[in-house]
Scaffold this active site. Structure first.
Site, mmCIF file in Angstrom:
data_model
loop_
_atom_site.group_PDB
_atom_site.id
_atom_site.type_symbol
_atom_site.label_atom_id
_atom_site.label_comp_id
_atom_site.label_asym_id
_atom_site.label_seq_id
_atom_site.Cartn_x
_atom_site.Cartn_y
_atom_site.Cartn_z
ATOM 1 N N ASP A 1 29.796 -3.203 111.678
ATOM 2 C CA ASP A 1 28.412 -3.449 111.281
ATOM 3 C C ASP A 1 27.529 -2.358 111.880
ATOM 4 O O ASP A 1 27.583 -2.103 113.076
ATOM 5 C CB ASP A 1 27.979 -4.819 111.796
ATOM 6 C CG ASP A 1 26.589 -5.225 111.338
ATOM 7 O OD1 ASP A 1 25.831 -4.366 110.842
ATOM 8 O OD2 ASP A 1 26.252 -6.400 111.484
ATOM 9 N N ASN B 1 17.219 4.059 106.590
ATOM 10 C CA ASN B 1 16.672 4.127 105.236
ATOM 11 C C ASN B 1 15.150 4.198 105.250
ATOM 12 O O ASN B 1 14.551 4.967 104.496
ATOM 13 C CB ASN B 1 17.124 2.926 104.409
ATOM 14 C CG ASN B 1 18.521 3.078 103.866
ATOM 15 O OD1 ASN B 1 19.041 4.189 103.741
ATOM 16 N ND2 ASN B 1 19.155 1.966 103.544
ATOM 17 N N HIS C 1 16.692 6.793 101.480
ATOM 18 C CA HIS C 1 17.982 6.251 101.037
ATOM 19 C C HIS C 1 19.062 7.313 100.917
ATOM 20 O O HIS C 1 20.235 7.018 101.126
ATOM 21 C CB HIS C 1 17.806 5.491 99.720
ATOM 22 C CG HIS C 1 17.063 4.209 99.902
ATOM 23 N ND1 HIS C 1 17.648 3.070 100.391
ATOM 24 C CD2 HIS C 1 15.763 3.901 99.679
ATOM 25 C CE1 HIS C 1 16.760 2.109 100.465
ATOM 26 N NE2 HIS C 1 15.590 2.584 100.035
ATOM 27 N N ASP D 1 22.633 6.861 102.534
ATOM 28 C CA ASP D 1 23.877 7.005 101.767
ATOM 29 C C ASP D 1 24.813 8.007 102.424
ATOM 30 O O ASP D 1 26.026 7.786 102.497
ATOM 31 C CB ASP D 1 23.576 7.443 100.334
ATOM 32 C CG ASP D 1 22.936 6.352 99.498
ATOM 33 O OD1 ASP D 1 22.851 5.195 99.975
ATOM 34 O OD2 ASP D 1 22.505 6.661 98.367
ATOM 35 N N ASP E 1 25.463 -2.705 105.023
ATOM 36 C CA ASP E 1 25.692 -1.918 106.236
ATOM 37 C C ASP E 1 26.933 -2.401 106.987
ATOM 38 O O ASP E 1 27.013 -2.309 108.195
ATOM 39 C CB ASP E 1 24.470 -1.967 107.146
ATOM 40 C CG ASP E 1 24.101 -3.373 107.583
ATOM 41 O OD1 ASP E 1 24.688 -4.348 107.061
ATOM 42 O OD2 ASP E 1 23.236 -3.508 108.463
#
Length: 107
Positions: free
Chosen positions: A48, A56, A61, A65, A91
């Site tokens: 996690d 983000n 984003h 990514d 995530d």
């Protein structure tokens, strides 16, 4: 024709960003390996990314990514033969460990 068949077969079970299986693929993999768990025990790792939403929000984003692809590559580089990796959530990653026991674990 083969390429089209492969695309249709994997639609809905692959994460487009990492190429890993998604939750549906994870469920199918566990179902497929559950019967043999006595002779080849299963393990599960959950990864996690704490604070990922801040990446983000702060960097956009595209940066998020890229971080996910980087982490996916690192997990892939360290997996064992037979282990399967899945994108569990936005995530989170799950690694289904194949043929493992407490003696195989490293701390």
């Amino acid at each position: 024709m083969l390429e089209r068949w492969w695309t249709l077969r994997n639609t809905g079970v692959r994460d487009p960003l990492t190429g890993f299986g998604n939750r549906l693929a994870f469920t199918r993999a566990v179902e497929g390996r559950w019967q043999g768990r006595q002779s080849r025990p299963l393990g599960l790792l959950l990864v996690d990314l704490s604070g990922f939403r801040k990446v983000n929000a702060t960097y956009g984003h595209a940066a998020g990514d890229e971080l996910l692809r980087e982490l996916a590559g690192r997990i892939m580089a360290h997996k064992r033969r037979g282990d399967l990796i899945f994108r569990w959530g936005p995530d989170e990653f799950a690694v289904l460990l194949y043929n493992t026991s407490p003696l195989n674990w490293r701390t």
